[in-house]
Design a protein around this motif. Structure first.
Motif, mmCIF file in Angstrom:
data_model
loop_
_atom_site.group_PDB
_atom_site.id
_atom_site.type_symbol
_atom_site.label_atom_id
_atom_site.label_comp_id
_atom_site.label_asym_id
_atom_site.label_seq_id
_atom_site.Cartn_x
_atom_site.Cartn_y
_atom_site.Cartn_z
ATOM 1 N N ASN A 2 25.979 50.388 46.363
ATOM 2 C CA ASN A 2 27.302 50.994 46.427
ATOM 3 C C ASN A 2 27.884 51.083 45.017
ATOM 4 N N LEU A 3 28.345 52.281 44.638
ATOM 5 C CA LEU A 3 28.777 52.521 43.253
ATOM 6 C C LEU A 3 29.952 51.639 42.860
ATOM 7 N N ILE A 4 30.999 51.627 43.715
ATOM 8 C CA ILE A 4 32.212 50.866 43.374
ATOM 9 C C ILE A 4 31.880 49.373 43.291
ATOM 10 N N LEU A 5 31.122 48.903 44.288
ATOM 11 C CA LEU A 5 30.741 47.489 44.318
ATOM 12 C C LEU A 5 29.962 47.120 43.056
ATOM 13 N N ALA A 6 29.000 47.975 42.709
ATOM 14 C CA ALA A 6 28.137 47.671 41.574
ATOM 15 C C ALA A 6 28.937 47.644 40.277
ATOM 16 N N GLN A 7 29.819 48.649 40.092
ATOM 17 C CA GLN A 7 30.570 48.704 38.837
ATOM 18 C C GLN A 7 31.553 47.538 38.732
ATOM 19 N N THR A 8 32.175 47.188 39.874
ATOM 20 C CA THR A 8 33.120 46.065 39.838
ATOM 21 C C THR A 8 32.395 44.775 39.481
ATOM 22 N N SER A 9 31.256 44.533 40.119
ATOM 23 C CA SER A 9 30.580 43.262 39.835
ATOM 24 C C SER A 9 29.980 43.280 38.437
ATOM 25 N N ARG A 10 29.668 44.479 37.924
ATOM 26 C CA ARG A 10 29.170 44.568 36.546
ATOM 27 C C ARG A 10 30.228 44.028 35.575
ATOM 28 N N ILE A 11 31.512 44.295 35.888
ATOM 29 C CA ILE A 11 32.587 43.771 35.034
ATOM 30 C C ILE A 11 32.850 42.294 35.341
ATOM 31 N N LEU A 12 32.751 41.944 36.638
ATOM 32 C CA LEU A 12 33.157 40.597 37.050
ATOM 33 C C LEU A 12 32.156 39.519 36.620
ATOM 34 N N VAL A 13 30.869 39.840 36.701
ATOM 35 C CA VAL A 13 29.857 38.790 36.510
ATOM 36 C C VAL A 13 29.973 38.101 35.151
ATOM 37 N N PRO A 14 30.108 38.855 34.031
ATOM 38 C CA PRO A 14 30.236 38.140 32.745
ATOM 39 C C PRO A 14 31.470 37.254 32.691
ATOM 40 N N VAL A 15 32.581 37.719 33.287
ATOM 41 C CA VAL A 15 33.817 36.922 33.254
ATOM 42 C C VAL A 15 33.614 35.637 34.045
ATOM 43 N N ILE A 16 32.965 35.755 35.207
ATOM 44 C CA ILE A 16 32.722 34.566 36.025
ATOM 45 C C ILE A 16 31.829 33.584 35.269
ATOM 46 N N GLN A 17 30.821 34.115 34.588
ATOM 47 C CA GLN A 17 29.905 33.224 33.874
ATOM 48 C C GLN A 17 30.603 32.530 32.707
ATOM 49 N N LEU A 18 31.482 33.293 32.020
ATOM 50 C CA LEU A 18 32.247 32.694 30.927
ATOM 51 C C LEU A 18 33.148 31.590 31.459
ATOM 52 N N PHE A 19 33.786 31.863 32.609
ATOM 53 C CA PHE A 19 34.664 30.863 33.214
ATOM 54 C C PHE A 19 33.855 29.626 33.610
ATOM 55 N N ALA A 20 32.628 29.854 34.096
ATOM 56 C CA ALA A 20 31.776 28.716 34.479
ATOM 57 C C ALA A 20 31.497 27.841 33.260
ATOM 58 N N LEU A 21 31.191 28.484 32.128
ATOM 59 C CA LEU A 21 30.922 27.703 30.911
ATOM 60 C C LEU A 21 32.168 26.937 30.483
ATOM 61 N N TYR A 22 33.340 27.590 30.648
ATOM 62 C CA TYR A 22 34.591 26.903 30.310
ATOM 63 C C TYR A 22 34.794 25.682 31.193
ATOM 64 N N VAL A 23 34.533 25.846 32.504
ATOM 65 C CA VAL A 23 34.735 24.730 33.431
ATOM 66 C C VAL A 23 33.801 23.570 33.067
#
Lengths: 135, 251
Positions: free
Chosen positions: B108-129
């Motif tokens: 799904n285009l919208i799903l894919a593009q949204t998670s493309r933006i979200l995944v790096p932010v989530i990973q950065l937040f994980a490293l912060y935690v």
């Protein structure tokens, strides 16, 4: 003390016990293996809630020192135990949650394997298939 | 079976509800669990002894270091057990069904593009935690689970193969083993430095800090080890369960 007062004063324990019994009932009487696992998770959640609630102290803070407090502690100020929630139950439950997820994963894997072998995850049907030597 | 179960549950529940009379009331600072000197010792002295403001982290990785080490081993073992249970020869019918499913599935285009933006932010937040577990709620377990969740999001919004291209199952298991190696290795370095196993204050001979700061750094080291194991095993569990151990298709 009336019954209502007794229930209200112990309401948190009543909620955990009721949740725990829901989980226990699901584990004993549900025939579906996935429902049994859901029951196990509910049971586990009740115990986690129980432990965390044991660490609560009236008017206390989370068990993390603020920077001002830790600086004062460096200069000999005494930290009072009543000011902070009991950290020990938090630690025990922190590991219990992650291990719970891991064991739930193992349970789900076994259910998948059973489904592959017998084509069903209903306990009576599996038992019937084992007895008839099928599968 | 149902009635029998209900009777057993009701009797157990009634006994427990009756016993709740003897439990301490909500938020009582003088309850046995809160009065006992182990807990009070942790609250009063953990900062002075480890230089970590977050008492939960200090207890988890230092006072109860053995417990946490083997807790991590339990998670690792669970991941290995899931792979061992599910791996097996593939049924021919299942393989045909899988092949047809794969053709039908589109990203799904919208799903894919949204998670493309979200995944790096989530990973950065994980490293912060993970890294900020000394000063705020967080640490290896929490950060590791967040990191694993970001990989699971990748697998859900694209294909399982997309996530496996980045972290293959082999890599995940290796990372999990490396995590335990980091944890036990730090304990072993403490031995070599002349202390007890997991006695981080012995690390002061390797670092330009005092014994108490050395404990703080040792805690950070083992938290990183825990995070490796938890993140890798969470993703390995998802990848195996969603694909019935075949590492193909997925949800």
């Amino acid at each position: 003390m009336t019954v209502t007062e007794f229930i209200v004063s112990r309401l948190n324990y009543w909620i955990y016990i009721i949740l725990m019994m829901i989980g226990l009932f699901a584990m004993i009487s549900k025939k579906n293996l996935i429902k049994k696992l859901i029951g196990m998770s509910i049971f586990q959640t009740a115990i986690i809630l129980f432990y965390v609630s044991l660490g609560v102290k009236e008017g206390s803070n989370i068990p993390i020192l603020e920077h001002s407090v830790s600086h004062a502690a460096e200069h000999g100020e005494i930290i009072r135990a009543e000011d902070y929630a009991n950290p020990l139950p938090h630690v025990l439950m922190l590991t219990a949650i992650v291990v719970g997820v891991a064991t739930l994963g193992v349970g789900l894997a076994i259910v998948q394997k059973i489904h592959k072998e017998f084509g069903t995850i209903e306990e009576p049907e599996i038992l019937a298939k084992i007895e008839s030597g099928d599968g | 079976m149902k009635t029998l179960g209900a009777i057993a549950v009701i009797i157990t529940g009634a006994l427990l509800l009756y016993a709740s009379e003897d439990f301490p009331s909500w938020g009582d600072p003088h309850s046995p669990a809160n009065q006992y000197r182990v807990s009070s010792h942790y609250v009063q002295n953990s900062f002075g002894e480890t230089s970590v403001p977050n008492m939960v982290t200090a207890i988890l990785a230092d006072y109860r270091g053995y417990d946490t080490l083997f807790e991590t081993v339990v998670i690792f073992t669970a991941g290995i057990a899931i792979i061992a249970i599910l791996r097996g020869p593939i049924d021919k019918r299942v393989r045909l069904r899988l092949a047809s499913e794969r053709k039908m599935r589109e990203t799904n285009l919208i799903l894919a593009q949204t998670s493309r933006i979200l995944v790096p932010v989530i990973q950065l937040f994980a490293l912060y935690v993970i890294a900020h577990g000394h000063h705020s709620p967080g640490g290896g377990f929490q950060g590791g689970v967040i990191f694993g969740a970001s990989l699971i999001l990748l697998a859900l919004s694209f294909q399982l193969q997309t996530a496996l291209d980045r972290v293959s199952e082999k890599k995940a298991v290796t990372l999990a083993a490396i995590g335990i190696l980091i944890y036990a290795g730090i304990g072993f370095v403490c031995l070599l430095a002349g202390g007890n196993f997991l006695d981080y204050s012995a690390l002061q001979v390797l670092m330009p800090v005092g014994a108490i700061e050395a404990r703080s750094h040792g805690i950070l080291g083992v938290e990183i080890g825990v995070a490796f194991t938890v993140a890798a095993i969470m993703f390995a569990i998802y990848a195996n369960l969603s694909s019935h151990g075949r590492m193909k298709g997925g949800l």
